[in-house]
Write a protein that holds these residues in place. Structure first.
Motif, PDB file in Angstrom:
ATOM      1  N   TRP A 145       0.370  -1.190   0.351  1.00 31.50           N
ATOM      2  CA  TRP A 145      -0.057  -0.384  -0.101  1.00 31.50           C
ATOM      3  C   TRP A 145       0.980   1.575   0.013  1.00 31.50           C
ATOM      4  O   TRP A 145       0.282   2.027  -0.426  1.00 31.50           O
ATOM      5  N   TRP A 146       1.970   1.687   0.248  1.00 31.32           N
ATOM      6  CA  TRP A 146       2.695   2.263   0.834  1.00 31.32           C
ATOM      7  C   TRP A 146       3.735   2.702  -0.652  1.00 31.32           C
ATOM      8  O   TRP A 146       4.295   3.868  -0.604  1.00 31.32           O
ATOM      9  N   LEU A 153      -6.389   4.060   3.986  1.00 31.65           N
ATOM     10  CA  LEU A 153      -6.506   2.687   4.675  1.00 31.65           C
ATOM     11  C   LEU A 153      -7.567   2.393   5.374  1.00 31.65           C
ATOM     12  O   LEU A 153      -8.089   1.594   4.919  1.00 31.65           O
ATOM     13  N   PHE A 164      -3.564  -7.341   4.372  1.00 34.42           N
ATOM     14  CA  PHE A 164      -2.219  -6.791   3.967  1.00 34.42           C
ATOM     15  C   PHE A 164      -1.726  -7.051   4.110  1.00 34.42           C
ATOM     16  O   PHE A 164      -0.813  -7.684   5.076  1.00 34.42           O
ATOM     17  N   ILE A 166       2.407  -5.875   4.751  1.00 34.38           N
ATOM     18  CA  ILE A 166       3.307  -5.313   6.013  1.00 34.38           C
ATOM     19  C   ILE A 166       5.144  -5.516   5.352  1.00 34.38           C
ATOM     20  O   ILE A 166       5.489  -4.197   5.350  1.00 34.38           O
ATOM     21  N   LYS A 178       4.383   4.349   8.744  1.00 30.25           N
ATOM     22  CA  LYS A 178       3.217   3.681   7.563  1.00 30.25           C
ATOM     23  C   LYS A 178       3.335   2.802   8.206  1.00 30.25           C
ATOM     24  O   LYS A 178       2.050   2.015   7.726  1.00 30.25           O
ATOM     25  N   ARG A 179       4.201   1.651   8.100  1.00 26.66           N
ATOM     26  CA  ARG A 179       4.021   0.568   8.775  1.00 26.66           C
ATOM     27  C   ARG A 179       3.073   0.537   9.713  1.00 26.66           C
ATOM     28  O   ARG A 179       2.559  -1.060  10.062  1.00 26.66           O
ATOM     29  N   ILE A 182      -0.207   0.966   9.104  1.00 34.27           N
ATOM     30  CA  ILE A 182      -1.404  -0.796   8.739  1.00 34.27           C
ATOM     31  C   ILE A 182      -1.112  -1.634   9.865  1.00 34.27           C
ATOM     32  O   ILE A 182      -2.354  -2.297   9.456  1.00 34.27           O
ATOM     33  N   CYS A 186      -4.444  -3.422  10.438  1.00 35.47           N
ATOM     34  CA  CYS A 186      -5.087  -4.941  10.786  1.00 35.47           C
ATOM     35  C   CYS A 186      -5.383  -5.322  12.263  1.00 35.47           C
ATOM     36  O   CYS A 186      -6.037  -6.514  12.049  1.00 35.47           O
TER      37      CYS A 186
END
Length: 255
Positions: A145-146, A153, A164, A166, A178-179, A182, A186
């Motif tokens: 996604w990044w 999100l 997702f 990661i 950002k990680r 996510i 989740c």
């Protein structure tokens, strides 16, 4: 003549450097996995427009590095699954999937237990794809996604997506913030998380495994459908997590 030789020498040097950078590099192997399924849900073969690795090389790579299962997820087609040697396909080692473009301009991964038609899902939104996939007993995962930072999100979560990525070997450069975003979303929504190779046949070394415990008489896809506890193992030396490092990692790993 001197100029020609010099130009040839420079071109040869550049070609050699590019060859080393592009050369698929072996990484560590995960061992002692008798009680676990070790899965890669994101890989490509020459059936994808940007990949150069054959199905045979993909099988060899996954086996060499300790994987017990993987999905073939070509870009906007399902042709790669049809190239699997018959004696491998019958062992539930490889499962069909696709990395499909959505109307939002991003891609999602569709994971399936059996072969399916690409035409059924093309030119659809994420929400439409998720709905159609779930109707057919399939799973949908958002990859890297990044890379896009889009859609938001929460919007993806609201579409009903199953999980997702990661960590992705092809797109390793992601900020810790950002990680964490996510991972947090989740955990909050009970979604699966994956680390993937995103294998294209060149470049990066394999250093991530997604691990789930085996269940009696259940194959990997059925286990994933049950939303199991998932562990992601990353082999990485501590150091500067810079973009430059990731560009030259295959080159340094070669030496």
């Amino acid at each position: 003549q001197i100029i020609i030789n010099s130009v040839f020498g420079v071109l040869f040097f550049i070609s050699a450097v590019l060859f080393v950078i592009m050369l698929p590099v072996s990484g560590p192997k995960l061992s002692n996995t008798d009680s676990y399924n070790v899965v890669d849900i994101h890989s490509h073969t020459t059936s994808s427009r940007d990949a150069i690795g054959s199905i045979e090389s993909s099988i060899k790579l996954h086996q060499k590095h300790g994987f017990t299962n993987f999905f073939i997820t070509e870009h906007d087609n399902v042709k790669g699954f049809g190239t699997i040697p018959y004696n491998i396909n019958n062992e539930n080692f490889i499962f069909p999937g696709i990395q499909i473009r959505t109307t939002e301009g991003v891609s999602v991964l569709l994971l399936s237990k059996k072969q399916f038609s690409y035409d059924y899902f093309k030119e659809k939104s994420i929400k439409e794809i998720v709905s159609l996939a779930h109707d057919k007993g399939m799973l949908v995962v958002m990859p890297h996604w990044w890379k896009w930072n889009n859609p938001p999100l929460q919007e993806i979560v609201d579409s009903g997506i199953d999980g997702f990525e990661i960590y992705n070997c092809g797109y390793k450069y992601i900020s810790d913030e950002k990680r964490k975003d996510i991972i947090d979303i989740c955990k909050k929504n009970n979604l699966m998380m994956f680390g993937t190779i995103d294998w294209h046949g060149y470049g990066y070394m394999t250093n991530v495994w997604t691990v789930v415990q085996k269940q009696d008489n259940n194959n990997l896809f059925d286990i994933l459908k049950s939303k199991p506890d998932i562990q992601i193992i990353v082999h990485d030396v501590k150091g500067n997590q810079s973009f430059i490092r990731y560009i030259f990692e295959p080159f340094s790993a070669f030496y």
